[in-house]
Design an enzyme around this catalytic site. Sequence first.
Site, PDB file in Angstrom:
ATOM      1  N   LYS A  55       0.810  -1.371   0.047  1.00 12.22           N
ATOM      2  CA  LYS A  55      -0.157  -0.121  -0.137  1.00 12.22           C
ATOM      3  C   LYS A  55       0.813   1.247   0.123  1.00 12.22           C
ATOM      4  CE  LYS A  55      -3.767   2.153   2.857  1.00 12.22           C
ATOM      5  NZ  LYS A  55      -4.612   2.145   3.924  1.00 12.22           N
ATOM      6  N   SER A 132      -9.184   2.082   3.301  1.00 12.22           N
ATOM      7  CA  SER A 132      -8.409   2.917   2.565  1.00 12.22           C
ATOM      8  C   SER A 132      -7.265   1.716   1.694  1.00 12.22           C
ATOM      9  CB  SER A 132      -7.412   3.900   3.072  1.00 12.22           C
ATOM     10  OG  SER A 132      -6.677   3.405   4.281  1.00 12.22           O
ATOM     11  N   SER A 156      -9.304  -0.288   7.523  1.00 17.83           N
ATOM     12  CA  SER A 156      -8.788  -0.168   6.295  1.00 17.83           C
ATOM     13  C   SER A 156      -8.254  -1.444   5.705  1.00 17.83           C
ATOM     14  CB  SER A 156      -7.858   1.073   6.099  1.00 17.83           C
ATOM     15  OG  SER A 156      -8.557   2.236   6.139  1.00 17.83           O
TER      16      SER A 156
END
Length: 415
Positions: A55, A132, A156
């Site tokens: 990420k 996210s 997330s």
Amino acid sequence: MSSVVSSDPSFTAGSFPLSSGQPDEEGVGAFIPGPRVHVAGSADGALGGLSCAVKDVLDVAGTVTGNGNPDWARTHAPARHHASAVARILAAGADVVGKTISDELAYSLTGENTHYGTPLNSAAPDRVPGGSSSGSAAAVAAGLVDFALGSDCGGSVRVPSSYCGLLGMRPTHGRICAEGIAPFAPSFDCVGWFARDPRVFAAVGAVLLEEEGPARRPSRLLLAQDAFDLLEEDVRTALMPAVARVEALLGSATPVTLSPDGLAHWSAAFRTLQAAEIWQSVGAWVDEVKPGFGPGVKERFEAAARLDPAEVDAARPVREAVVARMVDLLPPGTVMVLPSTPRIAPLRGSAAADTEVTYRHLAMNLLCTAGLAGLPQVSMPLARVAGAPIGLSLLGRRNSDLELVTLAASICAAG
């Protein structure tokens, strides 16, 4: 190698095959725009042969951590070192094959990024992947990588896991070093991971948790009745067979009330404390740069800037009460089952008022407990509603991470 996975006689360190039959990467849209990052892992190790995506809130040396926003990328220099979690999986032999799209500054749960687009949810292509850690979940769900690193503050990792039909882990707060992660809400932030294969999920956990097994199996199961009461009937019905799979290993679940004060009360305290920490972490940057934020994210930053300190002071005792409540409910040997999310993923392109407000607030009622108490939680892909995945979670006491990872892997492998 940890005995988390050694119970499988076919497993040996470094025996994992790389993902094959990969779909069109461009169509998935999981990776950040521009040249792909590739860092080879060590020649041997427990994760040898595995591919990993990271990420874009976690540092990879020599690259800019974009944090889901072009203005952030423009105003920050390339990282000098790998994030601690990235360094650990590389040392264990995994290859990093790309950095993945994040929601803007990790402040959303939908997976829709105004600047970079919405990664594909391969398990439900007409629906969002969740955020996210949207790109990381999308890359794993599409089979582009064997596992991916994400971050979890308010949900997330757990939300995209539920929406995309993946195993996803939020560890005990502080259990995995968060060095090298973009600033956000430090008393809530955790480095987590996604996988499709239970063996891979367990192997990555053994590396990141730095813990050798065997893990003790919990002997007592609780069911968060007030969490299940928040669900619509079709979701609750779909999750009951998944609960039965957990009960088959641990015995009948004892129903309990998770929050005597109401989960919405806990959720409101979480949002206040999170917003205060986020503004303290990045507010000066927002004021100076005046970045362009998308719907939902923009409004949350505006609200964080206006937050009354008295609200923050009032929320702190709520957090202390949550910690005490969870210590009481989860002594050693006890694990709790609860829904990962209240609904399946929203449809792509839904109104922001629905996805960024209604969906988010409902989800936070279920997600806030682990964040406020700093507890480990794993989402398991055990149910579907209207053809789309929805996860069932195991919540454990602090530092029971290996127990949860081992149990979740066993449950999913048995299916």
